[in-house]
Design a protein around this motif. Structure first.
Motif, short mmCIF file in Angstrom:
data_model
loop_
_atom_site.label_atom_id
_atom_site.label_comp_id
_atom_site.label_asym_id
_atom_site.label_seq_id
_atom_site.Cartn_x
_atom_site.Cartn_y
_atom_site.Cartn_z
N LEU A 1 16.25 79.52 -3.54
CA LEU A 1 15.67 79.53 -4.88
C LEU A 1 16.30 80.62 -5.75
O LEU A 1 16.62 81.70 -5.28
N ASP A 2 16.48 80.30 -7.03
CA ASP A 2 17.01 81.28 -7.99
C ASP A 2 15.96 81.66 -9.05
O ASP A 2 16.08 82.70 -9.68
N ALA A 3 14.97 80.81 -9.23
CA ALA A 3 13.88 81.11 -10.16
C ALA A 3 12.64 80.36 -9.69
O ALA A 3 12.74 79.33 -9.04
N VAL A 4 11.47 80.91 -10.01
CA VAL A 4 10.23 80.28 -9.61
C VAL A 4 9.23 80.34 -10.76
O VAL A 4 9.08 81.37 -11.41
N ILE A 5 8.61 79.21 -11.05
CA ILE A 5 7.57 79.14 -12.08
C ILE A 5 6.24 79.38 -11.40
O ILE A 5 5.80 78.60 -10.56
N ALA A 6 5.59 80.49 -11.74
CA ALA A 6 4.38 80.89 -11.04
C ALA A 6 3.54 81.81 -11.92
O ALA A 6 3.89 82.06 -13.09
N ASN A 7 2.47 82.32 -11.37
CA ASN A 7 1.54 83.18 -12.11
C ASN A 7 1.91 84.65 -11.90
O ASN A 7 1.70 85.19 -10.81
N PRO A 8 2.41 85.34 -12.90
CA PRO A 8 2.80 86.75 -12.74
C PRO A 8 1.62 87.68 -12.50
O PRO A 8 1.82 88.83 -12.08
N LEU A 9 0.41 87.20 -12.75
CA LEU A 9 -0.77 88.04 -12.54
C LEU A 9 -1.25 88.00 -11.09
O LEU A 9 -2.17 88.72 -10.72
N ASP A 10 -0.64 87.16 -10.27
CA ASP A 10 -0.99 87.03 -8.87
C ASP A 10 -0.25 88.11 -8.08
O ASP A 10 0.93 87.98 -7.75
N GLU A 11 -0.96 89.18 -7.75
CA GLU A 11 -0.32 90.32 -7.10
C GLU A 11 0.18 89.98 -5.69
O GLU A 11 1.25 90.43 -5.28
N SER A 12 -0.58 89.19 -4.94
CA SER A 12 -0.15 88.85 -3.58
C SER A 12 1.13 88.01 -3.61
O SER A 12 2.00 88.17 -2.74
N LEU A 13 1.23 87.14 -4.60
CA LEU A 13 2.45 86.34 -4.72
C LEU A 13 3.65 87.22 -5.04
O LEU A 13 4.74 87.06 -4.48
N LYS A 14 3.45 88.19 -5.92
CA LYS A 14 4.56 89.08 -6.27
C LYS A 14 4.95 89.95 -5.08
O LYS A 14 6.14 90.25 -4.88
N ASP A 15 3.97 90.37 -4.28
CA ASP A 15 4.28 91.10 -3.05
C ASP A 15 5.17 90.26 -2.15
O ASP A 15 6.16 90.74 -1.59
N ASN A 16 4.81 88.98 -2.02
CA ASN A 16 5.58 88.07 -1.17
C ASN A 16 6.97 87.84 -1.74
O ASN A 16 7.96 87.78 -0.99
N LEU A 17 7.06 87.71 -3.06
CA LEU A 17 8.35 87.48 -3.71
C LEU A 17 9.30 88.65 -3.44
O LEU A 17 10.46 88.46 -3.08
N VAL A 18 8.78 89.85 -3.61
CA VAL A 18 9.60 91.05 -3.38
C VAL A 18 10.01 91.16 -1.91
O VAL A 18 11.17 91.44 -1.59
N SER A 19 9.08 90.91 -1.00
CA SER A 19 9.38 90.99 0.43
C SER A 19 10.43 89.96 0.83
O SER A 19 11.36 90.26 1.59
N SER A 20 10.29 88.75 0.31
CA SER A 20 11.24 87.68 0.64
C SER A 20 12.65 88.04 0.19
O SER A 20 13.63 87.75 0.89
N GLN A 21 12.75 88.67 -0.96
CA GLN A 21 14.07 88.99 -1.49
C GLN A 21 14.75 90.11 -0.69
O GLN A 21 15.97 90.14 -0.58
N LEU A 22 13.95 90.98 -0.10
CA LEU A 22 14.53 91.99 0.79
C LEU A 22 15.07 91.31 2.05
O LEU A 22 16.18 91.58 2.50
N LEU A 23 14.29 90.39 2.61
CA LEU A 23 14.68 89.73 3.85
C LEU A 23 15.87 88.80 3.67
O LEU A 23 16.64 88.58 4.62
N THR A 24 16.05 88.24 2.48
CA THR A 24 17.17 87.33 2.23
C THR A 24 18.39 88.04 1.65
O THR A 24 19.38 87.39 1.32
N GLY A 25 18.33 89.35 1.50
CA GLY A 25 19.49 90.12 1.06
C GLY A 25 19.70 90.21 -0.43
O GLY A 25 20.72 90.75 -0.88
#
Length: 538
Positions: free
Chosen positions: A284-308
């Motif tokens: 994925l290069d972009a995702v349409i989602a709710n920026p107010l969802d803190e758990s989702l943003k936590d997951n987004l940041v974590s995923s990007q670390l794991l995928t380099g």
């Protein structure tokens, strides 16, 4: 002014002119100062470059996954819809600011409201968002006039969300992307609907790419959407989207998806959205989602670390993620009523056969099967059950009914099934909602005659005359097919004034149903069953 021109050239500008308020002498001085200088060479960065008036965002090309805020959308938000309809933009501006403050990179803008001139609303919304935020935008619409007005009202380079592989979209929307210099989201569906096959979806994206190339667009001009659909309506939907996203990624396309679609109709949507994001993020290069969802943003940041993608872990280290516990529910005792509510078809069929030894078949239906369906409907209304449970209960009830069929042959009820014709109106190829309605109606003892999707009004009239149903259910997902809905309802009522007609779909409202003469509006499949039950049986 000539000295400033030199600084602009050093900064990388190759086209330099005088501003308003200057005169020929100013322009001559600029020309004299710059004469003989060579154009600045620029290295093209990979990715899709979009911008607002003051901010440039690059999607793809090794950049972090861009978060596209989804909250400027009147669907399911009564207060926002009311303000947008009245031309008030306070909530729109607040949503733009809130999402920007919460970390959105881009804002998706949707102005689809039934019975309202979407083009004028879209123009107002785009201007309001531009005034409240410096973020680039996605113009989210299926209405060609709304798209034009949105493009005219935007500043910078927006993204058209979206262009399908239908002939109408290819002929009308791709030229608009070229004319306005917009990027596009390629959506792999055509006149036959949304393919189940990832390979076919990729083929449709390539078709859009090839058609775009004829006008000079290339892969750096558009994002590919694998199409994410809720797992509530199909357990393979997540895997299909994942495989499609991986395939598109391997073919060199930049990708985007509407994340929250995966959890529609389910509880704990945030948790499911985050889990799905973790799986699809490598492609994925972009995702349409709710920026107010803190758990989702936590997951987004974590995923990007794991995928380099978060090469220095700077994004990850700026956030702190917590853990959530899950609860496990215990099963109820084995009764036909309980197993239908629980959605266990195999056990429901067995229990129906066991009960027939001591209970009359009609009593089993009236005292266990029908009450169980009413109970799951009540739980759904109270948001204690969700679409998968409703579907499961319907399948279990149908299994129990089938087990009882041999014992019902001598019963009058066997010959008294009420018939319902279901159809998606002309021009609309979305039928997931209609199919769910059909499943629940069958479980409730109705005989369902499904005419399919994109059904012309003349065919509806002909089939009603031939089949002589007790009711008709019509579905429309897109605002662009609401005119077809109105045409069908009015013509059916003109020929069959006493025939109950129930309508539903994402763009339909109570007011619209009343205005066009439908007998009832059903907000979902459970409500559709209740509507037919009230109109026909009672």
């Amino acid at each position: 002014l000539a000295d400033i021109a030199i600084e602009l050239h050093k900064a990388g500008a190759n086209l330099i002119g005088s501003c308003c308020g200057s005169n020929p002498e100013h322009t001559a001085a600029i020309a004299k100062t710059l004469r003989g200088l060579k154009p600045v060479e620029h290295r093209t960065e990979p990715g899709i470059h979009i911008c607002s008036r003051t901010k440039l965002i690059t999607i793809g090309g090794g950049n972090p996954i861009r978060l596209v805020g989804e909250r400027i959308n009147p669907g399911g938000r009564e207060k926002l819809r009311a303000e947008m309809t009245e031309g008030k933009m306070a909530k729109v501006r607040r949503e733009a600011s809130r999402q920007a403050d919460a970390g959105a990179d881009i804002l998706d803008v949707n102005a689809s409201i039934p019975d309202v001139d979407e083009a004028s609303v879209m123009a107002n919304v785009v201007r309001a968002v531009g005034a409240a935020s410096d973020l680039p935008i996605f113009i989210d619409t299926t209405d060609i006039e709304a798209l034009k007005d949105g493009l005219k009202s935007s500043v910078g380079r927006p993204v058209i969300n979206s262009i399908t592989a239908t002939r109408a979209d290819i002929e009308r929307k791709i030229p608009l992307a070229k004319e306005f210099g917009a990027a596009i989201v390629a959506l792999p569906l055509d006149e036959n609907g949304i393919p189940d096959s990832p390979d076919r979806r990729a083929e449709l994206v390539e078709k859009i790419a090839n058609e775009s190339a004829k006008l000079g667009l290339n892969k750096s001009d558009f994002l590919a959407d694998p199409i994410v659909m809720t797992v509530a309506s199909g357990k393979k939907n997540a895997l299909i989207a994942l495989k499609t996203a991986r395939l598109l990624h391997e073919k060199g396309f930049f990708t985007v998806c509407g994340l929250s679609n995966i959890s529609y109709g389910l509880p704990r949507r945030s948790a499911l959205n985050a889990a799905f994001l973790a799986q699809i993020s490598p492609y994925l290069d972009a995702v349409i989602a709710n920026p107010l969802d803190e758990s989702l943003k936590d997951n987004l940041v974590s995923s990007q670390l794991l995928t380099g993608r978060d090469k220095k872990a700077s994004l990850y280290l700026s956030r702190f993620s917590g853990e959530k516990e899950t609860e496990v529910e215990e099963k109820e005792e084995l009764t036909l009523f309980g197993e239908i509510v629980a959605g266990n078809p195999e056990i429901a069929g067995e229990l129906a056969i066991l009960d027939i030894r001591t209970v009359k078949p009609l009593d089993i239906i009236n005292e266990q099967i029908v009450p169980a369906l009413r109970e799951i409907g009540r739980l759904y209304e109270e948001r204690k059950a969700f679409l998968p449970q409703v579907i499961g209960a319907a399948v279990a009830a149908k299994t129990a009914m089938k087990a009882l069929e041999p014992y019902l042959k001598e019963s009058k009820i066997a010959n008294k099934k009420k018939s319902i014709i279901l159809a998606t109106v002309a021009g609309d190829v979305h039928d997931i909602g209609k199919n769910l309605v059909g499943t629940l109606l069958s479980a409730h003892g109705f005989n369902v005659i499904d005419l399919g999707k994109s059904v012309e009004t003349d065919k509806l009239i002909s089939e009603i005359s031939r089949q002589k149903p007790d009711g008709v259910g019509l579905s429309a997902l897109m605002t662009t097919t609401m005119a077809a809905m109105e045409d069908s309802v009015k013509k059916i009522k003109a020929v069959f004034p006493c025939l109950p007609v129930v309508i539903g779909g994402a763009c339909i409202t109570d007011d619209f149903a009343e205005r066009i003469g439908a007998d009832a509006y059903a907000k979902d499949a459970v409500a559709a069953v209740a509507a037919f039950d009230n109109l026909i049986r009672r």
